[in-house]
Write an enzyme that holds these catalytic residues in place. Structure first.
Site, PDB file in Angstrom:
ATOM      1  N   HIS A   5       0.794  -1.234   0.000  1.00 17.64           N
ATOM      2  CA  HIS A   5       0.000   0.000   0.000  1.00 17.64           C
ATOM      3  C   HIS A   5       0.825   1.283   0.000  1.00 17.64           C
ATOM      4  O   HIS A   5       0.275   2.375  -0.060  1.00 17.64           O
ATOM      5  CB  HIS A   5      -0.941   0.031   1.208  1.00 17.64           C
ATOM      6  CG  HIS A   5      -0.230   0.323   2.501  1.00 17.64           C
ATOM      7  ND1 HIS A   5       0.505  -0.613   3.157  1.00 17.64           N
ATOM      8  CD2 HIS A   5      -0.121   1.468   3.226  1.00 17.64           C
ATOM      9  CE1 HIS A   5       1.030  -0.076   4.247  1.00 17.64           C
ATOM     10  NE2 HIS A   5       0.674   1.186   4.320  1.00 17.64           N
TER      11      HIS A   5
HETATM   12  C1  UD1 Z   1      -1.737   5.659   6.300  1.00 21.69           C
HETATM   13  C2  UD1 Z   1      -0.364   6.029   6.880  1.00 21.69           C
HETATM   14  C3  UD1 Z   1       0.627   4.879   6.645  1.00 21.69           C
HETATM   15  C4  UD1 Z   1       0.079   3.584   7.176  1.00 21.69           C
HETATM   16  C5  UD1 Z   1      -1.286   3.326   6.555  1.00 21.69           C
HETATM   17  C6  UD1 Z   1      -1.909   2.057   7.075  1.00 21.69           C
HETATM   18  C7  UD1 Z   1       0.196   8.418   6.802  1.00 21.69           C
HETATM   19  C8  UD1 Z   1       1.032   9.435   6.137  1.00 21.69           C
HETATM   20  N1  UD1 Z   1       0.194   7.211   6.232  1.00 21.69           N
HETATM   21  O1  UD1 Z   1      -1.559   5.540   4.892  1.00 21.69           O
HETATM   22  O2  UD1 Z   1       1.824   5.181   7.320  1.00 21.69           O
HETATM   23  O3  UD1 Z   1       0.959   2.539   6.833  1.00 21.69           O
HETATM   24  O4  UD1 Z   1      -2.149   4.435   6.878  1.00 21.69           O
HETATM   25  O5  UD1 Z   1      -3.071   1.766   6.397  1.00 21.69           O
HETATM   26  O6  UD1 Z   1      -0.432   8.714   7.805  1.00 21.69           O
HETATM   27  N2  UD1 Z   1      -9.134   5.182   2.507  1.00 21.69           N
HETATM   28  C9  UD1 Z   1     -10.371   4.591   2.524  1.00 21.69           C
HETATM   29  N3  UD1 Z   1     -10.909   4.273   3.740  1.00 21.69           N
HETATM   30  C10 UD1 Z   1     -10.264   4.511   4.909  1.00 21.69           C
HETATM   31  C11 UD1 Z   1      -9.002   5.123   4.865  1.00 21.69           C
HETATM   32  C12 UD1 Z   1      -8.444   5.439   3.663  1.00 21.69           C
HETATM   33  O7  UD1 Z   1     -10.986   4.336   1.496  1.00 21.69           O
HETATM   34  O8  UD1 Z   1     -10.809   4.193   5.984  1.00 21.69           O
HETATM   35  C13 UD1 Z   1      -8.524   5.494   1.196  1.00 21.69           C
HETATM   36  C14 UD1 Z   1      -8.792   6.893   0.733  1.00 21.69           C
HETATM   37  O9  UD1 Z   1      -8.952   6.865  -0.644  1.00 21.69           O
HETATM   38  C15 UD1 Z   1      -7.518   7.618   1.064  1.00 21.69           C
HETATM   39  C16 UD1 Z   1      -6.454   6.512   0.897  1.00 21.69           C
HETATM   40  O10 UD1 Z   1      -7.122   5.328   1.304  1.00 21.69           O
HETATM   41  O11 UD1 Z   1      -7.284   8.725   0.262  1.00 21.69           O
HETATM   42  C17 UD1 Z   1      -5.231   6.730   1.716  1.00 21.69           C
HETATM   43  O12 UD1 Z   1      -5.562   6.905   3.113  1.00 21.69           O
HETATM   44  P1  UD1 Z   1      -4.574   7.783   4.040  1.00 21.69           P
HETATM   45  O13 UD1 Z   1      -5.018   7.746   5.445  1.00 21.69           O
HETATM   46  O14 UD1 Z   1      -4.365   9.106   3.408  1.00 21.69           O
HETATM   47  O15 UD1 Z   1      -3.188   7.059   3.921  1.00 21.69           O
HETATM   48  P2  UD1 Z   1      -2.824   5.514   3.903  1.00 21.69           P
HETATM   49  O16 UD1 Z   1      -2.297   5.197   2.561  1.00 21.69           O
HETATM   50  O17 UD1 Z   1      -3.897   4.644   4.470  1.00 21.69           O
END
Ligand code: UD1
Length: 376
Positions: free
Chosen positions: A217
């Site tokens: 991811h």
């Molecule tokens: C975040 C953390 C990363 C961790 C990961 C675990 C930061 C900078 N990154 O990355 O260190 O390894 O979490 O999962 O804080 N989304 C959903 N549903 C959710 C959450 C996210 O659909 O409940 C999707 C959204 O499209 C979002 C994307 O995932 O834009 C990324 O989510 P985000 O929290 O920005 O970062 P992660 O890649 O999950």
């Protein structure tokens, strides 16, 4: 007050919440009121709510409901919404874990807050759990979050010895650093029996035969079409050797669809894509896996504890003990190396490794003991 935001935070705070409860049950005069604040960085049932249920984590007192956004917007919104909460509650201690945007956002707010009035202190003591890890790769947003959170924290709880050198190099006083072990491993240990009772392979419609687990991811692996194509090719080559279960993070799912790369998986008989799994289901899969392919931080540590060979699709790791002591291989983007290691593992020559010092299930208790001492 503890902060949780994203999936990897929940298992870490679960150990601390339990240790606080044990402390309150054992010592009537040591009552600690524990508030959990959820920033809402992760919000899906499968990325958040499910973990509270499975881990018996007390429901958050407050959810800031920030959701997904760019780094700047997400961090700024957490800060804006967290400031009135901390001013209202005036905790003596603020605990933050790991390296996600929620970690740095709340640390930054707490480090400048002024309680005012008749408060016992002007601001909370800030404790960072899982401090001092460094990948030395500033292209990773998490590395920025780690460096800044450590610089602002008053107490630094570390999981492995490399963190002492890293923190001292950044001018952090040795007396602020406490080597306590790994709270994520505490939670793994306390949930292993429950996880073993599941039959996840059967519930996924798979046969009981050797299999591997894949989780990918990181933005560096999934956010560009070229890179994600290369990664899917590795997965395809490994899938030709051993069946793979691939619980897919929303970011990866979104990008596979966006770049038109989902079809290869849909047609493959040996690679099963699933929704993100719950903690117990995923732990069950890890326990019985022949190998794991990942770019996660936490999974490098979980496989090391379980002695399951892990192949990490990154050029660096902030968790060097998983390579020097544990079962982890850092392979970068070298396809021949990856396949060579897979073949070694499949022919029984996989790395088993050793468990790093203090990864013994008691890190949460050590943290709470230190906090009680400081409060007294
Ligand atoms: C975040 C953390 C990363 C961790 C990961 C675990 C930061 C900078 N990154 O990355 O260190 O390894 O979490 O999962 O804080 N989304 C959903 N549903 C959710 C959450 C996210 O659909 O409940 C999707 C959204 O499209 C979002 C994307 O995932 O834009 C990324 O989510 P985000 O929290 O920005 O970062 P992660 O890649 O999950």
């Amino acid at each position: 007050m503890s902060i949780v935001g994203a999936r990897p935070n929940f298992m870490k705070i679960a150990s601390i919440a339990r240790a606080i409860e044990d402390c309150n049950n054992t010592w009537a005069d040591r009552f600690i009121e524990h508030l959990i604040v959820h920033t809402g960085q992760h919000y899906d049932n499968r990325m958040s709510t499910l973990f509270f249920e499975e881990l018996d984590l007390p429901k958050p007192s407050i959810n800031l409901e920030v959701g997904s956004a760019s780094h700047a917007v997400q961090t700024a919104q957490i800060m804006e919404r967290f400031e009135p909460v901390i001013l209202e509650e005036q905790p003596d201690i603020l605990l933050v874990v790991g390296d996600v945007n929620s970690t740095i956002a709340c640390t930054l707010v707490a480090s400048k807050i002024q309680y005012g009035g008749t408060a016992r202190r002007t601001r909370p003591i800030i404790g960072h759990v899982e401090a001092g890890l460094r990948s030395f790769d500033r292209d990773m947003p998490e590395e920025i979050n780690r460096i800044l959170t450590d610089a602002l924290s008053d107490i630094l709880f570390i999981t492995e010895e490399s963190a002492i050198t890293n923190l001292k190099r950044e001018g952090i006083l040795r007396e602020k650093i406490h080597f306590v072990g790994n709270v994520m491993i505490d939670t793994l240990i306390s949930h292993t029996e429950k996880a073993k009772q599941l039959d996840v392979l059967a519930s996924l419609g798979l046969k009981h035969e050797p299999y591997g687990v894949v989780t990918i991811h990181r933005p560096s692996n999934v956010d560009s079409a070229d890179m994600l194509k290369v990664v899917t090719e590795y997965i395809g080559r490994i899938g030709a050797r051993i069946p793979l279960v691939f619980p897919i993070h929303p970011r990866t799912r979104f990008n596979l669809d966006r770049f038109g790369l989902s079809d290869g998986f849909a047609q493959s008989k040996s690679i099963l894509l699933t929704e993100p799994l719950g903690y117990l289901e995923f732990l069950n899969l890890l326990i019985h896996a022949t190998l794991v392919l990942t770019d996660s931080g936490g999974i490098q540590e979980e496989t090391t504890f379980l002695g399951v060979p892990c192949i990490t699709l990154r050029n660096n790791t902030e968790r060097p003990a998983t390579v020097s002591l544990g079962s982890n291989h850092l392979v970068g983007k070298n396809p021949d190396k990856i396949i060579q290691i897979v073949d070694d593992i499949l022919s029984g020559r996989g790395k088993k490794g050793k468990i790093p010092p203090l990864w013994d299930g008691n890190a949460g208790k050590r943290i709470v003991d230190i906090l009680v001492r400081i409060l007294k």
